[in-house]
Scaffold this active site. Structure first.
Site, mmCIF file in Angstrom:
data_model
loop_
_atom_site.group_PDB
_atom_site.id
_atom_site.type_symbol
_atom_site.label_atom_id
_atom_site.label_comp_id
_atom_site.label_asym_id
_atom_site.label_seq_id
_atom_site.Cartn_x
_atom_site.Cartn_y
_atom_site.Cartn_z
ATOM 1 N NE ARG A 180 -3.623 0.192 2.428
ATOM 2 C CZ ARG A 180 -4.886 0.117 2.032
ATOM 3 N NH1 ARG A 180 -5.389 -1.038 1.696
ATOM 4 N NH2 ARG A 180 -5.642 1.190 1.966
ATOM 5 C CG ASN A 190 -3.706 5.112 5.691
ATOM 6 O OD1 ASN A 190 -2.545 5.200 6.043
ATOM 7 N ND2 ASN A 190 -4.312 3.983 5.407
ATOM 8 N N GLY A 191 -4.424 9.402 4.558
ATOM 9 C CA GLY A 191 -5.301 10.465 4.084
ATOM 10 C C GLY A 191 -4.610 11.809 4.164
#
Ligand code: G6P
Length: 605
Positions: free
Chosen positions: A27, A99-100
């Site tokens: 990822r 995340n983000g």
């Protein structure tokens, strides 16, 4: 895009988290870090680089529980030791992995700096750590909730509090968070691949949710505090299916798995009795399907290109106007949503942010959307609520291979279904069913030519630029071939419709710039031969991917596939180009499963 893993329970979290990070590394893989609570203190280790680099910097006897860990794909701030997650507040009480993207990070940072906070990194995530620490509240849950009310942006979040080691708090808004339910222990991850070794029972958080995860369970709620009801799902993928087995690369293994993967996509879906396909998951009656006047396919990267092939299949077999568009472009251009258009969202992971946002835009405007997705229970699959799972099994290499082929196969099933509801005759239906049934074996035969393709790859590996050209359904094949090559080998490759070559790129054709021509034996064969002549006249080397039979022009390399039904030919023609990209990358010494700057699942805008 960034991997999150967390553990709370009686066991030492460290080995569970490090092993989970290895599973999630596809990822994002530019830096990694870990934090655990032990004896009332937070212990952290983090560094730039891969999870194996992190393992080198984790001190001996680094033990504790609960714990959280992260593998990063940089958005704010370059990959470096200090920008790696977890990020801590000044008192080193709170640890955050994220995340983000926090969109108002700059303003929040200024405010916190004004209050005397000294930042240690350039990341937006560090803002969250300081903000959570500064919030009032009895519990970590209340503090995180209060902090998130001040934040705009997207997050998949896991937070530890040194002084409250009885829970991990997680939250989701635009980036996936999955809870794994164990026996008196709980797991947290950005996708189930990190959990399947420990539990098959998972719960997916929805956007706007927050959860307090304890060893004996969890409680989920909205940011406003209203409790939410969650449904448990069972993951069917096994831990072993994520391993490379005897292969040196996941990409090569996944190329090899294609005959079985396509069998799985087709399994139980061919209806020879009525010369059609059976697609229970689309949950639309024949009457509803008959009312469709247009089809629009949305996706990103290889999923978009598979959508281009899918649109052509639907147009050919069902005679419905169909087109594909990158989901990101679609969502930003205020699209007209038509009630009699069927929208199809394509996504291997089911988590790509732009594709998800496009689905939400369609739904918000009252449109009908179905998903073609690999990961069961993923966000896009749930958001669409209906569609076709391709059942390709886990795809770990960043570049898509088997899921591209299986998605194109799923489109063939859908096109057959839509066609048979309209004008496609029983004889035509039977012809396509026979063609689909033959695919797995034909795929196996293409893969058996690997040694020859590797030979061509060693010639191509010396080039700096390459063109891929094709006509009609050969053009998406060329696009995917070029995308694969540039992603995995860093050789600059561009795809062009063959007929457009003379309108510009021909200026760049030269002895050191090879062209790969998609050359099926179809009505357009003579036209493609003319294109080859044009390239040869400029002394450009030509490689072709084609069917059996003599070629009327000399070329520098030939890759052959078996002849299928014309509509299904593109599925086979794409396969040698996967092997070509793989072997060029191998010859150029590239990191095949983890190409630089890329990530498998892009969960940010
Ligand atoms: C990333 C990957 C691509 C993939 C695309 C869409 O860019 O590197 O290989 O095609 O995302 O992913 P999805 O999971 O939506 O199919």
């Amino acid at each position: 895009m960034c991997g999150i893993v967390g553990y709370i329970g009686k066991r030492d979290a460290t080995p569970i988290l490090l092993e989970g990070l290895h599973r999630l590394e596809y990822r994002g893989y530019d830096s990694a870090g870990i934090a655990v609570v032990r004896d009332g203190a937070l212990r952290t280790a983090k560094c730039k680089g891969r999870v194996r680099d992190l393992e080198q910097v984790v001190p001996p006897r680094f033990r504790g529980s609960p714990g959280i860990a992260h593998t990063r794909w940089a958005t704010h701030g370059e990959p470096s030791d200090r920008n790696a997650h977890p990020h801590l507040d000044t008192a080193e009480r709170i640890a955050v992995i994220h995340n983000g993207i926090i969109e108002n990070a700059a303003a929040l940072r200024r405010r916190l700096e004004g209050e005397g906070v000294a930042f240690r990194s350039e990341t937006d995530t560090e803002v969250l750590a300081h903000l959570i620490a500064a919030m009032p509240g009895e519990s970590l849950l209340e503090r995180v909730r209060a902090a998130l009310r001040l934040v705009t942006g997207t997050w998949g979040l896991a937070v530890l509090d040194r002084d409250r080691p009885e829970s991990i708090v997680v939250a989701r808004n635009g980036s996936p968070v999955v809870l794994g339910i164990g026996d008196k222990e709980m797991f947290v991850a950005s996708d189930p691949s990190a959990l399947v070794r420990h539990t098959k029972s998972v719960v997916h958080l929805d956007d706007g949710e927050i959860a307090e995860v304890r060893a004996d369970g969890f409680a989920s709620s909205t940011l406003d505090g209203g409790p939410t009801e969650k449904v448990r799902h069972t993951v069917t993928w096994t831990d072993e299916s994520f391993d490379k087995g005897s292969f040196t690369h996941h990409m090569r293994k996944e190329i090899d798995e294609q005959p079985d993967a396509v069998r799985a996509t087709l399994s139980g879906r061919l209806e020879p009795r009525f010369q059609t396909s059976h697609l229970g998951g689309i949950e639309m009656t024949a009457r509803e399907l008959l009312d469709i006047r247009r089809v629009k396919v949305l996706g990103c990267g290889s999923a978009y290109i598979a959508g281009l092939l899918g649109a052509q299949l639907i147009e050919q077999l069902a005679r419905l106007p169909a087109s594909a568009e990158p989901a990101s472009e679609f969502r930003y251009r205020n699209p007209v949503i038509e009630p009699d258009t069927l929208y199809i969202a394509v996504s291997q992971s089911g988590e790509t942010f732009d594709t998800l946002a496009a689905v939400q835009e369609v739904k918000r405007k009252g449109g009908r959307v179905l998903g073609i997705v690999n990961v069961v229970g993923s966000t896009i699959a749930r958001e669409c609520g209906r569609g076709i799972y391709i059942h390709a099994g886990p795809e770990v290499a960043v570049v898509s291979t088997k899921t591209f082929t299986c998605t194109a196969t799923a489109f063939a099933l859908l096109a057959l279904h839509l066609g048979r509801i309209r004008d496609l005759s029983t004889a035509q239906g039977a012809r396509l069913i026979a063609g689909l049934k033959a695919l797995p074996e034909q795929i196996g035969a293409v893969l058996a030519q690997e040694a020859d393709i590797a030979g061509l790859a060693s010639q191509l590996a010396r080039a700096e630029h390459a063109y891929f050209v094709g006509r009609a359904s050969g053009y998406p094949v060329a696009m995917e071939g070029a995308l694969k090559l540039k992603e995995v080998s860093y050789l600059h490759a561009e795809a062009y419709p063959a007929s457009e070559l003379k309108h510009g790129p021909l200026a760049l054709i030269a002895p050191e710039t090879p062209t790969i021509v998609v050359l099926p034996r179809d009505d357009l064969f003579p036209k493609n031969i003319s294109t080859i002549e044009e390239i040869r006249a400029r002394k450009g080397p030509v490689f072709v991917v084609t069917h059996e039979g003599d070629l009327p022009v000399p070329v520098d390399g030939v890759m052959r596939v078996a002849k299928s039904e014309p509509e299904l030919d593109p599925i086979l023609l794409g396969l040698p180009l996967q092997l070509l990209a793989y072997h060029v990358a191998l010859a150029r010494g590239c990191d095949i499963d983890k190409p630089r700057n890329l990530a498998k699942s892009v969960t940010v805008e």
